[in-house]
Scaffold this active site. Sequence first.
Site, PDB file in Angstrom:
ATOM      1  N   SER A  98      23.036  49.831  65.967  1.00 14.43           N
ATOM      2  CA  SER A  98      24.490  49.748  65.829  1.00 14.43           C
ATOM      3  C   SER A  98      25.251  50.891  66.499  1.00 14.43           C
ATOM      4  O   SER A  98      26.469  50.845  66.575  1.00 14.43           O
ATOM      5  CB  SER A  98      24.878  49.685  64.343  1.00 14.43           C
ATOM      6  OG  SER A  98      24.626  50.926  63.725  1.00 14.43           O
ATOM      7  N   LYS A 168      27.929  56.852  62.031  1.00 18.92           N
ATOM      8  CA  LYS A 168      28.984  56.121  62.733  1.00 18.92           C
ATOM      9  C   LYS A 168      29.892  57.121  63.449  1.00 18.92           C
ATOM     10  O   LYS A 168      29.847  58.324  63.222  1.00 18.92           O
ATOM     11  CB  LYS A 168      29.827  55.291  61.749  1.00 18.92           C
ATOM     12  CG  LYS A 168      29.142  54.026  61.277  1.00 18.92           C
ATOM     13  CD  LYS A 168      29.143  52.983  62.368  1.00 18.92           C
ATOM     14  CE  LYS A 168      28.153  51.881  62.085  1.00 18.92           C
ATOM     15  NZ  LYS A 168      26.804  52.256  62.482  1.00 18.92           N
TER      16      LYS A 168
END
Length: 326
Positions: A98, A168
């Site tokens: 991701s 992230k």
Amino acid sequence: MAVGARSGHDGEEHRGRPVQSAASTADGAVTSGTSGSDSAVMDDGEAGRTDRTAAGAAGPKKPRSFWKELPILVGIALVLALLIKTFLVQAFSIPSASMQNTLQEGDRVLVDKLTPWFGSEPERGEVVVFHDPDNWLAGEPTVNPNAVQKVLSWIGLMPSAEEKDLIKRVIGVGGDTIECNGTGPLKVNGHALDERDYVYAGNTPCSDDDTGGRFKVTVPKGYIWVMGDHRQDSKDSRYNQNDRHHGMVPVKDVVGRAIVKAWPINRWGTLPVPDTFDQPGLDSPASASSAPASPTVAVAPAVPDVVALAGVVPVAVWRLRVRRRR
């Protein structure tokens, strides 16, 4: 005159007597001193011989064997690993896609845990590791570690199965308004971001879907809004807006900023803030206002043994040098 003469004669007589007495006294002193000196020399010799005999009987002190010192070195390594992991820097492994292409599966990153202790908070564009805010990793496979694995993971010598951490990029901080319409661009406080340097090739900055791809949110104070660089393969803030934080990540849950890709060697490099987050006016609030294939990347604490070893090696070398000099 006569008196003087008598006094001189008497003085001669008296001077004769003291000379003889002084000579006798001197002889006595020499005799006594010689005897005392001989006695002193004999005592020192006996003491020296006694010391040499005792030293010869005891023999040279033997250094401890390597196997006896090994537990000490291992203990130092464990203590250093625990202190480094807790207060300075911690290594994390990347198990999913991701954050591609910024981070690949199998990469190891070093996370700065020191600056948050001094009040530093995440800023836009930084890549951060944070604890799962509200069950973002639901459905992910879990491992039941045994007692030994729990101890090793506690000191940072193996990945932790109980810590639910994610990684992230920070898109917005407290007070920012984040907006996505259609396929993009992504806007922060009304300013479009040029994300070509880090968004996965072939992805669009935003996803044209109704499950989270379209949104306009304002980040509360004490929170951040995060998104993965692989936009069409990241379950991030966009797709967790129904949780108790509405997709936001509390700053208190941030472990630290990922600063370096440390492994593999051919991928070593820093993780700087992209230039697009430095554009003028981004700090001013704006006046106007398909679900991902894989979950948000969960990062597993990796072994910080290299860092701990770097601290132990000088100690070991120093001890070996001391042993050789003996």
